[in-house]
Motif scaffolding. Sequence first.
Motif, PDB file in Angstrom:
ATOM      1  N   TYR A 165      33.107  42.729  46.572  1.00 31.80           N
ATOM      2  CA  TYR A 165      34.318  41.974  46.896  1.00 31.80           C
ATOM      3  C   TYR A 165      34.764  42.276  48.322  1.00 31.80           C
ATOM      4  O   TYR A 165      35.158  41.372  49.075  1.00 31.80           O
ATOM      5  CB  TYR A 165      35.451  42.258  45.897  1.00 31.80           C
ATOM      6  CG  TYR A 165      36.550  41.231  46.044  1.00 31.80           C
ATOM      7  CD1 TYR A 165      36.507  40.047  45.327  1.00 31.80           C
ATOM      8  CD2 TYR A 165      37.567  41.408  46.964  1.00 31.80           C
ATOM      9  CE1 TYR A 165      37.471  39.060  45.504  1.00 31.80           C
ATOM     10  CE2 TYR A 165      38.540  40.429  47.149  1.00 31.80           C
ATOM     11  CZ  TYR A 165      38.483  39.263  46.420  1.00 31.80           C
ATOM     12  OH  TYR A 165      39.423  38.293  46.602  1.00 31.80           O
ATOM     13  N   ARG A 168      32.587  40.284  50.530  1.00 27.56           N
ATOM     14  CA  ARG A 168      32.910  38.846  50.442  1.00 27.56           C
ATOM     15  C   ARG A 168      34.167  38.527  51.239  1.00 27.56           C
ATOM     16  O   ARG A 168      34.263  37.486  51.893  1.00 27.56           O
ATOM     17  CB  ARG A 168      33.114  38.440  48.981  1.00 27.56           C
ATOM     18  CG  ARG A 168      31.817  38.384  48.191  1.00 27.56           C
ATOM     19  CD  ARG A 168      32.098  38.312  46.702  1.00 27.56           C
ATOM     20  NE  ARG A 168      32.896  37.168  46.326  1.00 27.56           N
ATOM     21  CZ  ARG A 168      33.683  37.113  45.238  1.00 27.56           C
ATOM     22  NH1 ARG A 168      33.770  38.147  44.426  1.00 27.56           N
ATOM     23  NH2 ARG A 168      34.370  36.035  44.973  1.00 27.56           N
ATOM     24  N   LEU A 179      30.152  33.646  42.219  1.00 27.25           N
ATOM     25  CA  LEU A 179      30.541  35.013  42.623  1.00 27.25           C
ATOM     26  C   LEU A 179      31.887  35.400  42.016  1.00 27.25           C
ATOM     27  O   LEU A 179      32.074  36.553  41.594  1.00 27.25           O
ATOM     28  CB  LEU A 179      30.570  35.142  44.152  1.00 27.25           C
ATOM     29  CG  LEU A 179      29.209  34.985  44.842  1.00 27.25           C
ATOM     30  CD1 LEU A 179      29.365  35.061  46.367  1.00 27.25           C
ATOM     31  CD2 LEU A 179      28.215  36.053  44.368  1.00 27.25           C
ATOM     32  N   ILE A 180      32.821  34.460  41.958  1.00 31.39           N
ATOM     33  CA  ILE A 180      34.120  34.764  41.339  1.00 31.39           C
ATOM     34  C   ILE A 180      33.908  35.043  39.839  1.00 31.39           C
ATOM     35  O   ILE A 180      34.445  36.013  39.286  1.00 31.39           O
ATOM     36  CB  ILE A 180      35.113  33.588  41.505  1.00 31.39           C
ATOM     37  CG1 ILE A 180      35.422  33.336  42.974  1.00 31.39           C
ATOM     38  CG2 ILE A 180      36.405  33.870  40.749  1.00 31.39           C
ATOM     39  CD1 ILE A 180      36.192  32.031  43.235  1.00 31.39           C
ATOM     40  N   SER A 183      32.338  38.367  39.276  1.00 32.85           N
ATOM     41  CA  SER A 183      33.272  39.433  39.619  1.00 32.85           C
ATOM     42  C   SER A 183      34.252  39.676  38.466  1.00 32.85           C
ATOM     43  O   SER A 183      34.437  40.808  37.997  1.00 32.85           O
ATOM     44  CB  SER A 183      34.020  39.023  40.901  1.00 32.85           C
ATOM     45  OG  SER A 183      35.142  39.822  41.107  1.00 32.85           O
ATOM     46  N   ILE A 184      34.870  38.616  37.984  1.00 34.35           N
ATOM     47  CA  ILE A 184      35.855  38.765  36.894  1.00 34.35           C
ATOM     48  C   ILE A 184      35.162  39.241  35.616  1.00 34.35           C
ATOM     49  O   ILE A 184      35.605  40.197  34.972  1.00 34.35           O
ATOM     50  CB  ILE A 184      36.585  37.420  36.643  1.00 34.35           C
ATOM     51  CG1 ILE A 184      37.463  37.065  37.849  1.00 34.35           C
ATOM     52  CG2 ILE A 184      37.422  37.479  35.364  1.00 34.35           C
ATOM     53  CD1 ILE A 184      38.110  35.674  37.786  1.00 34.35           C
ATOM     54  N   LYS A 187      33.980  42.985  35.097  1.00 36.18           N
ATOM     55  CA  LYS A 187      35.028  43.942  34.704  1.00 36.18           C
ATOM     56  C   LYS A 187      35.416  43.740  33.238  1.00 36.18           C
ATOM     57  O   LYS A 187      35.677  44.698  32.515  1.00 36.18           O
ATOM     58  CB  LYS A 187      36.240  43.783  35.635  1.00 36.18           C
ATOM     59  CG  LYS A 187      35.911  44.284  37.057  1.00 36.18           C
ATOM     60  CD  LYS A 187      36.960  43.920  38.080  1.00 36.18           C
ATOM     61  CE  LYS A 187      36.908  42.479  38.481  1.00 36.18           C
ATOM     62  NZ  LYS A 187      37.540  42.091  39.730  1.00 36.18           N
ATOM     63  N   PHE A 207      44.906  30.731  42.083  1.00 31.91           N
ATOM     64  CA  PHE A 207      43.737  30.945  42.906  1.00 31.91           C
ATOM     65  C   PHE A 207      42.904  29.652  42.968  1.00 31.91           C
ATOM     66  O   PHE A 207      42.405  29.258  44.015  1.00 31.91           O
ATOM     67  CB  PHE A 207      42.959  32.070  42.229  1.00 31.91           C
ATOM     68  CG  PHE A 207      41.879  32.681  43.034  1.00 31.91           C
ATOM     69  CD1 PHE A 207      42.127  33.175  44.298  1.00 31.91           C
ATOM     70  CD2 PHE A 207      40.597  32.775  42.515  1.00 31.91           C
ATOM     71  CE1 PHE A 207      41.109  33.747  45.035  1.00 31.91           C
ATOM     72  CE2 PHE A 207      39.592  33.353  43.241  1.00 31.91           C
ATOM     73  CZ  PHE A 207      39.848  33.836  44.508  1.00 31.91           C
TER      74      PHE A 207
HETATM   75  N1  URA Z   1      39.477  37.948  40.990  1.00 29.11           N
HETATM   76  C1  URA Z   1      38.423  38.792  40.875  1.00 29.11           C
HETATM   77  O1  URA Z   1      38.474  39.776  40.153  1.00 29.11           O
HETATM   78  N2  URA Z   1      37.322  38.503  41.603  1.00 29.11           N
HETATM   79  C2  URA Z   1      37.197  37.445  42.413  1.00 29.11           C
HETATM   80  O2  URA Z   1      36.161  37.237  43.006  1.00 29.11           O
HETATM   81  C3  URA Z   1      38.315  36.590  42.520  1.00 29.11           C
HETATM   82  C4  URA Z   1      39.434  36.857  41.800  1.00 29.11           C
END
Ligand code: URA
Length: 474
Positions: A165, A168, A179-180, A183-184, A187, A207
């Motif tokens: 991140y 990026r 990629l978003i 990323s989310i 987790k 967002f």
């Molecule tokens: N929230 C995230 O955790 N990752 C992203 O890439 C964008 C928003």
Amino acid sequence: MRMYDLITKKKRGEPLAAEEIRAMVEGFTKGEIPDYQMAAMLMAICFRSMTEEEMRDLTLAMAASGDEVDLSALGSATVDKHSTGGVGDKTTLITCPIVAAAGGRIAKMSGRGLGHTGGTVDKLESIPGLSTTLSREDFFAVVEKTGLSLIGQSGELAPADKKLYALRDVTATVDSIPLIAASIMSKKLAAGSAAILLDVKTGSGAFMKTLADAMELARAMVAIGEGAGRKTAAIITDMDVPLGAAVGNALEVAEAMDVLQGKGPADLREVSLALAADMLRLIGRGDFAECQRLAAEAIENGSAFRTFSAMVEAQGGDAASLADPTKLPQAAFCRKVRAERDGFIVHMDAERIGQVACLLGAGRETKESAIDHAAGIRLVKKTGDAVKAGEAIAELHANDESLLAPAASRYLSALAIEDAPCEKRPLIFARVTKESFPKTGAAQDRRPVMSGALLEEVRAAMAQGAKEGDGADG
Ligand code: URA
């Protein structure tokens, strides 16, 4: 595997294999792949995108880069929720106790706010005495006892995401849906729940500014979650207008408690009940109608409020403050913002309203900034409401009186008041499950969300998707 070859492959639009993605993520996390090569890869992904399998493999590799929480000791009804972020979004404080009261198990790690959107941990920390830092044993013990524990992130979940991140952020590669989504979801997968509900927000405070982008992100995340063996669904909800009437940590806790006690704003209640019903559906508590009934019942019979109170007590907080908001932090100064003309509020820029709340002290500019739990805004009039010149349309709360005047003028500049009323937007645009992916080209459409034609298109797409095989949606 040479990173150079992988970049070339992606540049040509060829899909990467699972072992290539794994090696790339591992190598980057360990510092063996330099930033300049990973930056080239990220840009290639921005232009060439990723297949569903690549997104899943990237997400799994990122999730495996750090701690992976094992919640299996809590049974099979563990369910998590994630919001892509918004202004006045306190739904976690409402949906999670509803779901726990109706038989779900929620062991949830939440984040702090950054920029214009709030974070659940900040809201929780406005409850006097409540701890959001628990040991693993205490975290599990609170869930066993109350069905629910909400804490801050502990351990190191998906460190690959943190590193990616940061890269990026400085290489103009944040706004790539694969990629978003990775990323989310990395987790969420690492956080261990068996089921995941995603609240993908769209509109001026979100967002994802367009409905089309929100749909595309929701589909990508649902595909990743299901591909990784988790029951996953998404709801696309409106964030063109702040949710509810409170923006700011203690104000939002008080409002969430109102909803749990059968009161509170109708929009917040509707979105919270829909999210709770979908979480219950994911853990097999019945079809959507039955889950809606269970969710409403948990509010009506008081069990959701009692569940939240029990969690607060178990985490050292003052549960009396939940029924008596005067025991929550109170700001020393309050100023009313008044309408400058007669008319109808036809637009509220939710992002700018979130920024006004930050200016008053409710949010942080950098991770290190301190926040004022009492600061925030109470929205008296919202989009669609008629207003008279001089009438109060909002109340600003702050502990620093000098912040009120600049905040009031910024608040006014975030609104549009016109002579004629505007079209009403839905609160919930669509529900996305793996069976109900819309089959039209709506996901490619980049028109702004306000277009009534686009709404119709997406509604038609969802109806078509439902006809073509989403029996479980109800
Ligand atoms: N929230 C995230 O955790 N990752 C992203 O890439 C964008 C928003």
